[in-house]
Motif scaffolding. Structure first.
Motif, PDB file in Angstrom:
ATOM      1  N   GLY A  38       0.802  -1.136   0.060  1.00 31.13           N
ATOM      2  CA  GLY A  38       0.011  -0.058   0.112  1.00 31.13           C
ATOM      3  C   GLY A  38       0.745   1.180   0.084  1.00 31.13           C
ATOM      4  O   GLY A  38       0.251   2.577   0.037  1.00 31.13           O
ATOM      5  N   THR A  39       2.173   1.225  -0.032  1.00 29.79           N
ATOM      6  CA  THR A  39       3.201   2.244   0.077  1.00 29.79           C
ATOM      7  C   THR A  39       3.984   2.066  -1.264  1.00 29.79           C
ATOM      8  O   THR A  39       4.317   1.014  -1.366  1.00 29.79           O
ATOM      9  N   TRP A  40       4.625   3.126  -1.698  1.00 32.44           N
ATOM     10  CA  TRP A  40       5.451   3.115  -3.060  1.00 32.44           C
ATOM     11  C   TRP A  40       6.746   2.837  -2.297  1.00 32.44           C
ATOM     12  O   TRP A  40       6.973   3.510  -1.133  1.00 32.44           O
ATOM     13  N   PRO A  41       7.786   1.965  -2.780  1.00 30.80           N
ATOM     14  CA  PRO A  41       8.999   2.040  -2.346  1.00 30.80           C
ATOM     15  C   PRO A  41      10.075   3.263  -2.730  1.00 30.80           C
ATOM     16  O   PRO A  41       9.220   4.081  -3.821  1.00 30.80           O
ATOM     17  N   SER A  42      10.792   3.466  -2.240  1.00 29.85           N
ATOM     18  CA  SER A  42      11.740   4.769  -2.709  1.00 29.85           C
ATOM     19  C   SER A  42      12.586   4.531  -3.756  1.00 29.85           C
ATOM     20  O   SER A  42      12.856   3.122  -4.010  1.00 29.85           O
ATOM     21  N   SER A  43      13.140   5.534  -4.355  1.00 31.19           N
ATOM     22  CA  SER A  43      13.925   5.239  -5.488  1.00 31.19           C
ATOM     23  C   SER A  43      15.486   4.537  -5.079  1.00 31.19           C
ATOM     24  O   SER A  43      15.713   3.633  -5.536  1.00 31.19           O
ATOM     25  N   ALA A  44      15.630   4.782  -3.823  1.00 31.49           N
ATOM     26  CA  ALA A  44      16.872   4.361  -3.149  1.00 31.49           C
ATOM     27  C   ALA A  44      16.872   2.700  -3.002  1.00 31.49           C
ATOM     28  O   ALA A  44      17.778   2.029  -3.237  1.00 31.49           O
ATOM     29  N   GLU A  45      15.680   2.318  -2.525  1.00 25.73           N
ATOM     30  CA  GLU A  45      15.320   1.030  -2.356  1.00 25.73           C
ATOM     31  C   GLU A  45      15.411   0.180  -3.613  1.00 25.73           C
ATOM     32  O   GLU A  45      16.061  -0.781  -3.769  1.00 25.73           O
ATOM     33  N   ALA A  46      14.944   0.754  -4.934  1.00 25.47           N
ATOM     34  CA  ALA A  46      15.057   0.120  -6.381  1.00 25.47           C
ATOM     35  C   ALA A  46      16.549   0.329  -6.655  1.00 25.47           C
ATOM     36  O   ALA A  46      16.784  -0.705  -7.268  1.00 25.47           O
ATOM     37  N   MET A  47      17.206   1.257  -6.332  1.00 17.30           N
ATOM     38  CA  MET A  47      18.483   1.217  -6.628  1.00 17.30           C
ATOM     39  C   MET A  47      19.457   0.064  -6.123  1.00 17.30           C
ATOM     40  O   MET A  47      19.964  -0.450  -6.701  1.00 17.30           O
ATOM     41  N   ARG A  52       8.908  11.148   3.275  1.00 15.34           N
ATOM     42  CA  ARG A  52       7.699  10.282   3.788  1.00 15.34           C
ATOM     43  C   ARG A  52       7.389  10.579   5.465  1.00 15.34           C
ATOM     44  O   ARG A  52       8.218  11.055   6.049  1.00 15.34           O
ATOM     45  N   ALA A  53       6.522  10.230   5.968  1.00 15.49           N
ATOM     46  CA  ALA A  53       6.040  10.532   7.362  1.00 15.49           C
ATOM     47  C   ALA A  53       6.707   9.671   7.966  1.00 15.49           C
ATOM     48  O   ALA A  53       6.907   8.492   7.777  1.00 15.49           O
ATOM     49  N   SER A  54       7.338  10.005   9.269  1.00 17.08           N
ATOM     50  CA  SER A  54       7.902   9.324   9.996  1.00 17.08           C
ATOM     51  C   SER A  54       7.377   8.104  10.642  1.00 17.08           C
ATOM     52  O   SER A  54       6.241   7.992  10.769  1.00 17.08           O
TER      53      SER A  54
END
Length: 98
Positions: A59-68, A94-96
């Motif tokens: 339900g949340t998008w991964p970050s670009s860093a995670e995909a990298m 992102r919200a903490s």
């Protein structure tokens, strides 16, 4: 140009541009380039599928860093893959998570 490499290069320069050697070299390059292009297209689809499937699962998008990190690619590569797939990520931080 007395060495063998220089002699072979000079021999190739003298030959016809549409000769057998040139045609064989072009065919080899063309097949290698088409495989390389196909690999790039598959990688782009894999990155876009990773974002979509992660969003579906969590339900949340991964970050670009995670995909990298996942695909061992650069940030511009991730951005190009998302742009081509038509995926727009939410802007800002992102919200903490507490």
């Amino acid at each position: 140009m007395g060495r063998k490499g220089g002699q072979k290069a000079a021999q190739r320069w003298k030959t016809d541009g549409d000769g057998e050697y040139a045609q064989t070299a072009r065919q080899n390059l063309q097949s290698a380039n088409s495989r390389r292009a196909a690999k790039g297209r598959v990688s782009k689809r894999d990155i876009a599928n990773y974002f979509e499937s992660t969003f579906i699962d969590t339900g949340t998008w991964p970050s670009s860093a995670e995909a990298m990190k996942e695909f061992n690619v650069s940030r511009p590569t991730v951005s190009r893959a998302l742009k081509e797939a038509g995926i727009t990520l939410p802007r800002g931080r992102r919200a903490s998570q507490k």
